[in-house]
Scaffold this motif. Structure first.
Motif, PDB file in Angstrom:
ATOM      1  N   ILE A 111       1.739  37.739 -26.662  1.00 25.92           N
ATOM      2  CA  ILE A 111       0.359  38.544 -26.503  1.00 25.92           C
ATOM      3  C   ILE A 111       0.311  38.721 -24.567  1.00 25.92           C
ATOM      4  N   TYR A 112       0.456  36.774 -24.181  1.00 29.09           N
ATOM      5  CA  TYR A 112      -0.003  37.398 -22.836  1.00 29.09           C
ATOM      6  C   TYR A 112       1.099  37.905 -21.538  1.00 29.09           C
ATOM      7  N   TYR A 113       2.391  37.762 -22.312  1.00 34.17           N
ATOM      8  CA  TYR A 113       3.465  38.922 -21.066  1.00 34.17           C
ATOM      9  C   TYR A 113       2.725  40.724 -21.569  1.00 34.17           C
ATOM     10  N   LEU A 114       3.335  40.343 -23.032  1.00 34.76           N
ATOM     11  CA  LEU A 114       2.851  42.244 -23.102  1.00 34.76           C
ATOM     12  C   LEU A 114       1.363  42.312 -21.839  1.00 34.76           C
ATOM     13  N   LYS A 115       0.390  41.598 -22.432  1.00 36.00           N
ATOM     14  CA  LYS A 115      -1.315  42.192 -21.475  1.00 36.00           C
ATOM     15  C   LYS A 115      -0.733  42.077 -19.301  1.00 36.00           C
ATOM     16  N   ASN A 116       0.680  41.437 -18.565  1.00 38.91           N
ATOM     17  CA  ASN A 116       0.915  41.226 -18.064  1.00 38.91           C
ATOM     18  C   ASN A 116       1.809  42.487 -17.766  1.00 38.91           C
ATOM     19  N   LEU A 117       2.727  42.116 -18.722  1.00 35.56           N
ATOM     20  CA  LEU A 117       3.690  43.201 -18.150  1.00 35.56           C
ATOM     21  C   LEU A 117       2.840  45.082 -18.319  1.00 35.56           C
ATOM     22  N   ILE A 118       1.909  45.275 -18.771  1.00 35.52           N
ATOM     23  CA  ILE A 118       1.315  46.072 -18.501  1.00 35.52           C
ATOM     24  C   ILE A 118       0.822  46.413 -17.777  1.00 35.52           C
TER      25      ILE A 118
END
Length: 164
Positions: A111-118
């Protein structure tokens, strides 16, 4: 006790950013004359909060070091980030995340990576939009210059025909 200068070096941010964190109440500090002093407990509490918020320099460090998704105590997280911040300053490396190397299966991402990716992909999109606008304006300016030159040449030609 740490100074704003030392904290700024640890996180590769400006001293003004550290002072802004203090003035906003995000980072607790004691004012000693014109100097702010930050104790280790306040810094650890601040890091613990900031590492979980996407889109800031501390969360970037947490992502790069791989500690953001791990269940580690605040002191361990803080010491790893401080070590990493010092390494960044020492090596003067760029702090952009490797989002061009995203795994093929997005289901594997945290989730953390996805938030940063977005977040960073949106920044990329905004940057490209701005670059496109700037390039378009440059081209419009160039066209206006050529049109002016053309108009001047046409006027000169008409003036020359009138004299004949």
């Amino acid at each position: 006790m740490l100074t704003t200068k030392k904290v700024s070096e640890m996180f590769n941010v400006s001293e003004e950013t550290v002072r802004r964190w203090i003035r906003s109440g995000e980072l607790e500090a004691v004012q000693d004359g014109k100097i702010y002093k930050i104790d280790q407990a306040s810094l650890i509490k601040f890091i613990d909060k900031k590492v979980k918020e996407p889109g800031n320099s501390i969360s970037k460090m947490g992502f790069i070091t791989g500690i953001a998704d791990k269940e580690e105590d605040s002191t361990t997280v803080a010491s790893k980030l401080i070590e990493f911040g010092a390494a960044v300053v020492a090596k003067n490396i760029k702090m952009w995340l490797p989002f061009d190397q995203v795994p093929e299966d997005p289901e594997e991402l945290s989730i953390y990576y996805l938030k940063n990716l977005i977040y960073f992909r949106k920044l990329d999109m905004e940057r490209l939009e701005h670059e496109h606008k700037i390039k378009s304006l440059d081209i419009k300016e160039e066209i206006a210059k050529y049109e002016l030159i053309l108009q001047m040449k046409l006027n000169d030609k008409k003036e020359g025909e009138k004299m004949d």
